[in-house]
Design a protein around this motif. Sequence first.
Motif, PDB file in Angstrom:
ATOM      1  N   ASN A 384       0.800  -1.229   0.000  1.00  0.00           N
ATOM      2  CA  ASN A 384       0.000   0.000   0.000  1.00  0.00           C
ATOM      3  C   ASN A 384       0.834   1.282   0.000  1.00  0.00           C
ATOM      4  OD1 ASN A 384      -2.248  -1.504  -0.197  1.00  0.00           O
ATOM      5  ND2 ASN A 384      -2.958  -1.220   1.909  1.00  0.00           N
ATOM      6  N   PRO A 385       1.876   1.381   0.840  1.00  0.00           N
ATOM      7  CA  PRO A 385       2.694   2.599   0.793  1.00  0.00           C
ATOM      8  C   PRO A 385       3.351   2.825  -0.582  1.00  0.00           C
ATOM      9  CG  PRO A 385       3.170   1.346   2.770  1.00  0.00           C
ATOM     10  CD  PRO A 385       2.276   0.493   1.945  1.00  0.00           C
ATOM     11  N   ILE A 386       3.759   1.758  -1.257  1.00  0.00           N
ATOM     12  CA  ILE A 386       4.368   1.927  -2.582  1.00  0.00           C
ATOM     13  C   ILE A 386       3.353   2.542  -3.535  1.00  0.00           C
ATOM     14  CG2 ILE A 386       5.469   0.768  -4.536  1.00  0.00           C
ATOM     15  CD1 ILE A 386       6.290  -1.477  -2.671  1.00  0.00           C
ATOM     16  N   GLN A 387       2.131   1.989  -3.505  1.00  0.00           N
ATOM     17  CA  GLN A 387       1.086   2.526  -4.390  1.00  0.00           C
ATOM     18  C   GLN A 387       0.773   3.977  -4.048  1.00  0.00           C
ATOM     19  OE1 GLN A 387      -2.220  -0.269  -5.510  1.00  0.00           O
ATOM     20  NE2 GLN A 387      -1.391  -1.422  -3.805  1.00  0.00           N
ATOM     21  N   ALA A 388       0.761   4.284  -2.753  1.00  0.00           N
ATOM     22  CA  ALA A 388       0.467   5.649  -2.326  1.00  0.00           C
ATOM     23  C   ALA A 388       1.534   6.611  -2.841  1.00  0.00           C
ATOM     24  CB  ALA A 388       0.388   5.717  -0.806  1.00  0.00           C
ATOM     25  N   ARG A 389       2.800   6.188  -2.736  1.00  0.00           N
ATOM     26  CA  ARG A 389       3.896   7.052  -3.201  1.00  0.00           C
ATOM     27  C   ARG A 389       3.820   7.246  -4.714  1.00  0.00           C
ATOM     28  NH1 ARG A 389       7.093   4.124   0.521  1.00  0.00           N
ATOM     29  NH2 ARG A 389       7.929   2.821  -1.131  1.00  0.00           N
ATOM     30  N   LEU A 390       3.484   6.175  -5.413  1.00  0.00           N
ATOM     31  CA  LEU A 390       3.367   6.242  -6.871  1.00  0.00           C
ATOM     32  C   LEU A 390       2.280   7.237  -7.260  1.00  0.00           C
ATOM     33  CD1 LEU A 390       4.341   4.956  -9.515  1.00  0.00           C
ATOM     34  CD2 LEU A 390       2.621   3.191  -9.241  1.00  0.00           C
ATOM     35  N   LYS A 391       1.170   7.140  -6.585  1.00  0.00           N
ATOM     36  CA  LYS A 391       0.046   8.022  -6.881  1.00  0.00           C
ATOM     37  C   LYS A 391       0.418   9.474  -6.554  1.00  0.00           C
ATOM     38  CE  LYS A 391      -4.871   7.275  -6.857  1.00  0.00           C
ATOM     39  NZ  LYS A 391      -5.908   6.413  -6.317  1.00  0.00           N
ATOM     40  N   ARG A 392       1.111   9.657  -5.421  1.00  0.00           N
ATOM     41  CA  ARG A 392       1.481  11.014  -5.003  1.00  0.00           C
ATOM     42  C   ARG A 392       2.411  11.644  -6.049  1.00  0.00           C
ATOM     43  NH1 ARG A 392       5.061  12.868  -0.881  1.00  0.00           N
ATOM     44  NH2 ARG A 392       5.500  10.725  -0.296  1.00  0.00           N
ATOM     45  N   ALA A 393       3.355  10.856  -6.567  1.00  0.00           N
ATOM     46  CA  ALA A 393       4.273  11.383  -7.587  1.00  0.00           C
ATOM     47  C   ALA A 393       3.480  11.914  -8.779  1.00  0.00           C
ATOM     48  CB  ALA A 393       5.232  10.286  -8.025  1.00  0.00           C
ATOM     49  N   CYS A 394       2.481  11.138  -9.197  1.00  0.00           N
ATOM     50  CA  CYS A 394       1.690  11.541 -10.366  1.00  0.00           C
ATOM     51  C   CYS A 394       0.842  12.772 -10.063  1.00  0.00           C
ATOM     52  CB  CYS A 394       0.804  10.393 -10.821  1.00  0.00           C
ATOM     53  SG  CYS A 394       1.751   8.975 -11.350  1.00  0.00           S
ATOM     54  N   MET A 395       0.268  12.826  -8.847  1.00  0.00           N
ATOM     55  CA  MET A 395      -0.533  13.991  -8.460  1.00  0.00           C
ATOM     56  C   MET A 395       0.327  15.252  -8.500  1.00  0.00           C
ATOM     57  SD  MET A 395      -3.560  12.834  -7.534  1.00  0.00           S
ATOM     58  CE  MET A 395      -4.506  12.754  -6.041  1.00  0.00           C
ATOM     59  N   LEU A 396       1.557  15.112  -7.999  1.00  0.00           N
ATOM     60  CA  LEU A 396       2.466  16.260  -7.926  1.00  0.00           C
ATOM     61  C   LEU A 396       2.794  16.821  -9.305  1.00  0.00           C
ATOM     62  CD1 LEU A 396       5.187  15.550  -5.229  1.00  0.00           C
ATOM     63  CD2 LEU A 396       3.803  17.614  -5.492  1.00  0.00           C
TER      64      LEU A 396
END
Length: 502
Positions: A384-396
Amino acid sequence: MKSKEHLDLVRLNRTVFEALDHAQLVELTCRLHTMAIEQSERLSMNSTNSSRPPSSDPPFGGGRPIGDGNALTPGTAAAPDGPPVKVSAPPAKGRKAGKQPGAKGKWRDEPLKSERSQSFWPCVCAHCGTTFEMWDRVARTATAFPVLELERMDGGIRIACVMHRYEVLQCACGLETAAVPGIGALSFQDGRKRQLQLTERGMVGPSVAAFIVALSVRHHQSRRLIREFLRTWFGVSISVGTIDRCIREVGVACEPIVEDLLEEVRAAGIIHADETPWYQRKLGLWLWVVLSATTAVFHIGSRRHEEIRDLLGDAIVGWLVTDGYHAYRDYERRQRCVAHLIRKALALAESLTSDGVRFGEWLLRELRNLIHSVAEDKGHTILNPIQARLKRACMLYREHETEKIRQLAREILNDWSAIVAFVTNPLLPPTNNEAERALRIAVIARRLSFGTRTEEGSAAYAASLSVVETCRRRGVDPWAYIADTLARARRGVSHLPVPVAA
Ligand SMILES: [Zn+2]
């Protein structure tokens, strides 16, 4: 857009620069800078950071792709990710292919010498319907012709010439009935002088025809090279026209099988799909492949999105594994190939904008980490944290000023559930390598032969490829099955199902 820039470049020179004021100069410099970056990124594209096939990489590794545009030519990508590329068809010649009108004909120098003969008898009397018995009198031979047959022995293969004799039997009612060579389907094609009729009345037996198709479809040999090969190694002369006819006959015989195979693919739990450019004379088409673990179906068709629906139908129960091409987006249960995204991220990481490098490296890290963690069966506390970080990168980065960065970020967010489907479904593969490997044979064929020429040729090629690949996936000998299928088709008898390995 490219041509517009090109035009600017031609007109630009020292006099023009000297006439510009400061603001204009800055504007122009920025545009030239952007252009230089684009060009240099394009030059560093290769199979590891784009959809280009490894065959477009320069030899001996490293360095830039050979700069003759070869890498950009037709259908570079085995699996284009995104909108379809425009394909330039091979240069058209003024004359039609094949023998020209008025050209001198060729004949066999001496008739084929048969080493043995095989007789065929009628089963029932055509006049009274009585079944013939073994002891009924052979009145004479109605027709006889030599047939080439491939014989597989322990130590190798040879081609035998067998005289096929169709006998006439005399019934107790006093009348005679002759055996006749079987007749199968007629393949009709507009504008052709002689249509393709499947029949047993021919010089090339089913086993030799299957051998010819193996050389052509599986081993990429041209009609002319097959003729040379047969003459050199078997001492058998078969014309290019007859070789071509065999390849088409097998294709026509295999076509009804494809419908069965398609049913099997549709019912599979995991279906891989992919597409690659294909040409049929001057038409730019797609060659599609859909496959399950034990079955493959190739199809040459248009570039419309509906084509995949026609193949798979609306209601597939399983999961679809694809690249990012829009045609697949309507399918809900879908895994998008992560390897394609990794290649895009790698391209960004190797680009010249610092934000691009940062975003690209971030994506690479998270995507690779995600694949490895899933492979190692890690729990959701890690996943879950990996997916969250991936999503955050894209949001940024989704509003970033650089188009490439913005596009990739939005692409991942828009297709999020298809990208991470494999995390919660352990049976799903994270990449579409299976389909890309299956397409390789067609990509190589396209590069060697520039595709097919007619609709019949396209259908025949796709059908033969489907049967061969299906047999390969099932671990059974495709050629014995194809020889049997052709033998049946020439008699007008329907095919047997593709065998399953014991
Ligand atoms: Zn009779």
